[in-house]
Design a protein around this motif. Structure first.
Motif, PDB file in Angstrom:
ATOM      1  N   SER A   1       1.340  14.273 -47.886  1.00 27.35           N
ATOM      2  CA  SER A   1       1.330  13.899 -46.474  1.00 27.35           C
ATOM      3  C   SER A   1       2.525  13.008 -46.177  1.00 27.35           C
ATOM      4  N   THR A   2       3.025  13.089 -44.958  1.00 32.22           N
ATOM      5  CA  THR A   2       4.081  12.194 -44.493  1.00 32.22           C
ATOM      6  C   THR A   2       3.522  11.114 -43.574  1.00 32.22           C
ATOM      7  N   ASP A   3       2.212  11.092 -43.399  1.00 27.79           N
ATOM      8  CA  ASP A   3       1.550  10.130 -42.516  1.00 27.79           C
ATOM      9  C   ASP A   3       1.199   8.877 -43.313  1.00 27.79           C
ATOM     10  N   PHE A   4       2.057   7.864 -43.228  1.00 30.67           N
ATOM     11  CA  PHE A   4       1.854   6.642 -44.016  1.00 30.67           C
ATOM     12  C   PHE A   4       0.537   5.971 -43.670  1.00 30.67           C
ATOM     13  N   ASN A   5       0.227   5.856 -42.399  1.00 29.75           N
ATOM     14  CA  ASN A   5      -0.995   5.168 -41.984  1.00 29.75           C
ATOM     15  C   ASN A   5      -2.249   5.844 -42.542  1.00 29.75           C
ATOM     16  N   LYS A   6      -2.233   7.170 -42.547  1.00 33.39           N
ATOM     17  CA  LYS A   6      -3.362   7.913 -43.107  1.00 33.39           C
ATOM     18  C   LYS A   6      -3.521   7.610 -44.596  1.00 33.39           C
ATOM     19  N   LEU A   7      -2.410   7.670 -45.333  1.00 35.18           N
ATOM     20  CA  LEU A   7      -2.464   7.433 -46.771  1.00 35.18           C
ATOM     21  C   LEU A   7      -2.848   5.987 -47.073  1.00 35.18           C
ATOM     22  N   TYR A   8      -2.315   5.059 -46.299  1.00 41.99           N
ATOM     23  CA  TYR A   8      -2.616   3.638 -46.502  1.00 41.99           C
ATOM     24  C   TYR A   8      -4.108   3.372 -46.305  1.00 41.99           C
ATOM     25  N   GLN A   9      -4.681   4.011 -45.280  1.00 38.94           N
ATOM     26  CA  GLN A   9      -6.108   3.845 -45.035  1.00 38.94           C
ATOM     27  C   GLN A   9      -6.923   4.464 -46.170  1.00 38.94           C
ATOM     28  N   MET A  10      -6.441   5.591 -46.696  1.00 43.24           N
ATOM     29  CA  MET A  10      -7.131   6.205 -47.843  1.00 43.24           C
ATOM     30  C   MET A  10      -7.133   5.261 -49.040  1.00 43.24           C
ATOM     31  N   PHE A  11      -6.021   4.561 -49.246  1.00 45.63           N
ATOM     32  CA  PHE A  11      -5.967   3.599 -50.352  1.00 45.63           C
ATOM     33  C   PHE A  11      -6.950   2.460 -50.114  1.00 45.63           C
ATOM     34  N   LEU A  12      -6.987   1.946 -48.884  1.00 40.69           N
ATOM     35  CA  LEU A  12      -7.904   0.859 -48.549  1.00 40.69           C
ATOM     36  C   LEU A  12      -9.358   1.301 -48.726  1.00 40.69           C
ATOM     37  N   ASP A  13      -9.615   2.578 -48.432  1.00 43.13           N
ATOM     38  CA  ASP A  13     -10.975   3.122 -48.562  1.00 43.13           C
ATOM     39  C   ASP A  13     -11.289   3.578 -49.987  1.00 43.13           C
ATOM     40  N   GLN A  14     -10.369   3.311 -50.922  1.00 44.65           N
ATOM     41  CA  GLN A  14     -10.526   3.674 -52.333  1.00 44.65           C
ATOM     42  C   GLN A  14     -10.623   5.186 -52.542  1.00 44.65           C
ATOM     43  N   LYS A  15      -9.927   5.929 -51.681  1.00 49.88           N
ATOM     44  CA  LYS A  15      -9.835   7.381 -51.842  1.00 49.88           C
ATOM     45  C   LYS A  15      -8.513   7.788 -52.498  1.00 49.88           C
ATOM     46  N   LEU A  16      -7.618   6.818 -52.635  1.00 53.35           N
ATOM     47  CA  LEU A  16      -6.370   7.004 -53.368  1.00 53.35           C
ATOM     48  C   LEU A  16      -6.280   5.914 -54.420  1.00 53.35           C
ATOM     49  N   ASP A  17      -5.805   6.256 -55.601  1.00 55.99           N
ATOM     50  CA  ASP A  17      -5.645   5.275 -56.672  1.00 55.99           C
ATOM     51  C   ASP A  17      -4.198   4.852 -56.867  1.00 55.99           C
ATOM     52  N   VAL A  18      -3.260   5.722 -56.494  1.00 52.27           N
ATOM     53  CA  VAL A  18      -1.837   5.422 -56.616  1.00 52.27           C
ATOM     54  C   VAL A  18      -1.148   5.888 -55.341  1.00 52.27           C
ATOM     55  N   MET A  19      -0.332   5.012 -54.767  1.00 49.49           N
ATOM     56  CA  MET A  19       0.357   5.367 -53.526  1.00 49.49           C
ATOM     57  C   MET A  19       1.759   4.772 -53.527  1.00 49.49           C
TER      58      MET A  19
END
Length: 463
Positions: free
Chosen positions: A170-188
């Motif tokens: 994804s190129t959507d930083f805000n989406k990925l950042y929120q996924m990290f905050l929600d513990q849906k991403l482990d590395v970003m």
């Protein structure tokens, strides 16, 4: 071979021997399989290298050039039967080299030398996304995600803890950042400027291998073939102020050329051979003294008679760097610097055909050895865009790569770097870092500055 972090490890090889003259490498292969259960054979490595040299679209054929007759096979001057690689049997692979190549094992860890099953059609390989690593492709949604699953046929499968790895695209930083905050991403991966202070416990910095410098064209088409002028430019630049002006934690001021974290004989190259060719804060008086001598040698009366063009890519970051450099050099030396910003491909082309005076450039190492930087500056190198030529440098570099003793070799490579910088063939600027946010429960996840930045082969989660 393979790498993990900065370690060189066995891959499909379980052992190897190197002849006393450093020209013959014999590998004994373990019982290993592709992800469909097909055995990996020595013939597959031979086929992969032959294919790399025969394919007109191959992007890295020169990586095989240390192998005997590889350059001639690639140029179609010799048939592939003369290539210095052969399968003695299914489990024994042998390379014969043109010259001793102490970093040859590092080369073999690159994807360039991965095996391809010689008995399968290319369409069949593509259909099954055939691989022989710890994970295999389960699902690929274009421009959305890639799902990898543990490969049950991997030779070291018992040590692989992860059942699967999902890569989100994804190129959507805000989406990925929120996924990290929600513990849906482990590395970003992130830019340091995008991280709020409260995320500091999760951020991890690492050198990505990139270093930046300015090429100085010495082909006689501009005054930069004058060594004293090149020295004046180097001493005039205050690299610490330059980095501070950039306002980024991603860069570290550097006054050397070879990436210091590359391996030396026993420690890192930088630890064994510390070097600061020019003061990081610059030296105004020394710069002006060198300029005065240069003006006399160039038969010029005033500093403002020197006008140099600085070639840069037209992205915001490169133009910003160029503007800081322009201001410093003009204020310290009184010369005139003109910035020429062009698209990336144009920049690369102008470098290649030597149509520049100063060029903001960089390099990322192809393999973990100082030679990956220093080989660019030999007189016969196709990457020697600055037309640098030094018999002393060439002899030093070539002698280094004939050495079998690692310490002797590294000492000569350090000497070559010193020669290059004493000739002021370039203006070193900075080494770059990358940053990522990482789940603190994720362990044994490694970053590396060669080839693949992320290594999750032995990764796991703590409770």
């Amino acid at each position: 071979m393979r790498t993990y972090g900065d370690q060189l490890l066995y891959g499909i090889a379980k052992s190897y021997e190197i002849s006393t003259d450093g020209l013959v490498y014999t590998f004994h292969l373990r019982d290993a399989f592709y992800c469909d259960g097909t055995p990996v054979r020595a013939q597959d490595f031979v086929y992969a290298i032959q294919r790399m040299l025969a394919d007109e679209n191959s992007t890295r054929p020169f990586m095989a050039y240390p192998i005997k007759n590889a350059a001639e096979v690639h140029k179609k001057e010799l048939s592939e039967e003369y290539l210095g690689v052969r399968a003695i049997d299914d489990a024994t692979l042998q390379f014969i080299l043109e010259n001793p190549t102490p970093y040859f094992l590092q080369l073999l860890a690159l994807p360039t030398f991965s095996p391809i099953p010689s008995e399968k059609e290319s369409s069949e390989i593509g259909k099954y996304s055939l691989s022989n690593g710890p994970f295999r492709l389960k699902e690929w949604k274009q421009n959305d995600s890639i799902l990898l699953e543990k490969n049950p046929y991997y030779w070291d499968a018992d040590k692989i803890q992860l059942d699967q790895v999902e890569i989100v695209i994804s190129t959507d930083f805000n989406k990925l950042y929120q996924m990290f905050l929600d513990q849906k991403l482990d590395v970003m991966p992130v830019a340091t400027t995008d991280v709020s202070p409260d995320m500091t416990p999760y951020i991890h910095y690492y050198f990505n291998g990139a270093n930046d410098f300015i090429r100085l064209n010495m082909d006689g088409s501009c005054p930069l073939n004058n060594k004293n002028l090149r020295l004046a430019l180097n001493y005039a630049l205050n690299r610490n102020d330059y980095v501070d002006s950039l306002g980024s934690d991603d860069v570290t001021a550097s006054a050397r050329y070879v990436l210091p974290i590359l391996p030396g004989a026993h420690k890192t190259f930088g630890e064994e051979y510390p070097l600061e060719a020019f003061p990081l804060n610059g030296d105004t008086q020394k710069a002006r003294n060198y300029l005065k001598t240069a003006l006399q040698e160039l038969d010029l009366e005033r500093a403002e008679d020197i006008q140099l063009e600085l070639l840069v890519t037209d992205d915001y970051w490169s133009v910003t760097e160029a503007q800081i450099i322009e201001k410093q050099l003009e204020e310290t030396l009184g010369i005139q610097i003109d910035i020429l910003s062009v698209p990336y491909n144009t920049h690369m082309n102008l470098d290649t055909i030597h149509k520049f005076e100063m060029s903001l450039s960089g390099w990322i190492p192809e393999y973990a050895d100082p030679a990956t930087y220093l080989e660019l500056w030999t007189s016969d190198s196709s990457y020697n865009c600055a037309s640098y030529s030094s018999e002393e440098y060439d002899e030093c570099f070539q002698t280094a790569n004939r050495q079998m003793d690692p310490q002797s070799r590294m000492s000569l490579l350090a000497q070559a770097e010193t020669i290059l910088l004493e000739d002021a063939a370039l203006i070193p600027l900075q080494i770059r870092q990358s940053a990522l946010l990482k789940n603190p429960k994720l362990i044994n996840f490694e970053t590396y500055y060669i080839n693949a930045e992320y290594e999750y082969i032995y990764a796991d989660f703590t409770s």
